[in-house]
Design a protein around this motif. Structure first.
Motif: not given
Ligand code: ZN
Length: 250
Positions: A139-144, A149-159
Motif C-alpha cells: 500500500p505504500v511505495e515499496t522497493f524490492g 557481487h562476484g557472480g552471486r545474487s540475493i533478491a529481497y521481496s520487502a513487503d
C-alpha cells in the motif's frame, strides 16, 4: 557475499527476533537492508555499531525503517563526537518522515548523520554491490531489491502482494529472501502480503537457487509456514529465516 539475518519478524518484533533487517557484506563493505524495530540492538552481535557503510530501506512502514531513529542517536551523540555521514537509500520523503518520527526540526533533521538518496526503480552501484530495485505491490511505495557481487545474487521481496516485478527481480538469483506473512486461508487481503505458498510460487517461477522465508509474523505457526511453502516444487531448498543466521554465498 555474506548475508546475516539481523531481524526477520514480520510487522512487529517477536520474542526471538527484531523486525526486518539484513546485513550484507562483501569486500569488507557492510550494507544494512532495512532497519526495523529492535534491529540496532541485535546488529551489535554481528558488526560494530559504526562499521556500517550504507543503509537501504525498502519502505516506510515502522517495522522496516524505524530503528533509523535509534541509529541516528548512536551516530550523533557518541561522547567522542558525531560519526561521519553515511548514505541512506530510501523512498521519497524518508528524510522528513524520520525527522518527524524523532521530533527533529528541519533543516537539518537527520541529514547531518545520514546522506539521504531517493530511490527510483533501476540499477546503481553501492560499494561493491550492484543493486537493482523495483516497485513491489504494497500500500505504500515499496522497493524490492536484488544485490549482486562476484557472480552471486540475493533478491529481497520487502513487503509485497503477488508481484510479477518480484519474479523479474529474483530471476535465477542464488537466494530469494521472500516475505511469507500469511498462511493459507479464506478472505486473504489482496495487494498487501504473500502467503508462504505464494512466496514459494514466486521462487519457483524465478527459478532461484534457494528460498528463505522471512517477515515471519509472531502470531503464525512457522511450522505451517514452512510446510505450506514446501508443497510447491522448487529447484532448491526452502528454509525459515532466523535472527543470527548467516548464509555465506561465497
Ligand atoms: Zn509494509
Amino acid at each position: 557475499m555474506r548475508l546475516t539475518i539481523i531481524g526477520c519478524s514480520g510487522s512487529f518484533p517477536g520474542p526471538d527476533s527484531p523486525a526486518s533487517s539484513y546485513l550484507l557484506e562483501a569486500e569488507g563493505f557492510r550494507l544494512l537492508l532495512d532497519l526495523g524495530s529492535g534491529a540496532i540492538g541485535a546488529l551489535q552481535r554481528h558488526a560494530g555499531l559504526y562499521d556500517i557503510d550504507a543503509v537501504c530501506l525498502s519502505h516506510l512502514h515502522a517495522d522496516h525503517c524505524l530503528d533509523l531513529c535509534a541509529y541516528y542517536v548512536a551516530r550523533t551523540f557518541h561522547p567522542d563526537g558525531p560519526r561521519p555521514r553515511i548514505p541512506v537509500y530510501a523512498p521519497a520523503g524518508t528524510a522528513s518522515r524520520m525527522a518527524q518520527a524523532y521530533g527533529l526540526a528541519e533543516p537539518p533533521g537527520m541529514t547531518e548523520a545520514f546522506d539521504f538518496a531517493t530511490l527510483e526503480p533501476g540499477t546503481r552501484q553501492i560499494g561493491p554491490f550492484q543493486v537493482t530495485t523495483a516497485h513491489m505491490n504494497h500500500p505504500v511505495e515499496t522497493f524490492g531489491y536484488r544485490l549482486e557481487h562476484g557472480g552471486r545474487s540475493i533478491a529481497y521481496s520487502a513487503d509485497t502482494g503477488e508481484s510479477a516485478a518480484l519474479i523479474g527481480l529474483a530471476r535465477q538469483a542464488d537466494l530469494l529472501l521472500c516475505e511469507a506473512s500469511l498462511l493459507d486461508g479464506p478472505d486473504l487481503p489482496a495487494n498487501l502480503h504473500l502467503t508462504a505458498r505464494q512466496a514459494a510460487q514466486h521462487a519457483a517461477r524465478a527459478r532461484v537457487g534457494q528460498l528463505v522465508l522471512t517477515h515471519l509474523v509472531p502470531w503464525n505457526d512457522q511450522v505451517l509456514t514452512l510446510a505450506e511453502a514446501s508443497e510447491v516444487p522448487l529447484d532448491g531448498p526452502v528454509s525459515l529465516a532466523a535472527s543470527g543466521r548467516v548464509i555465506d554465498l561465497g
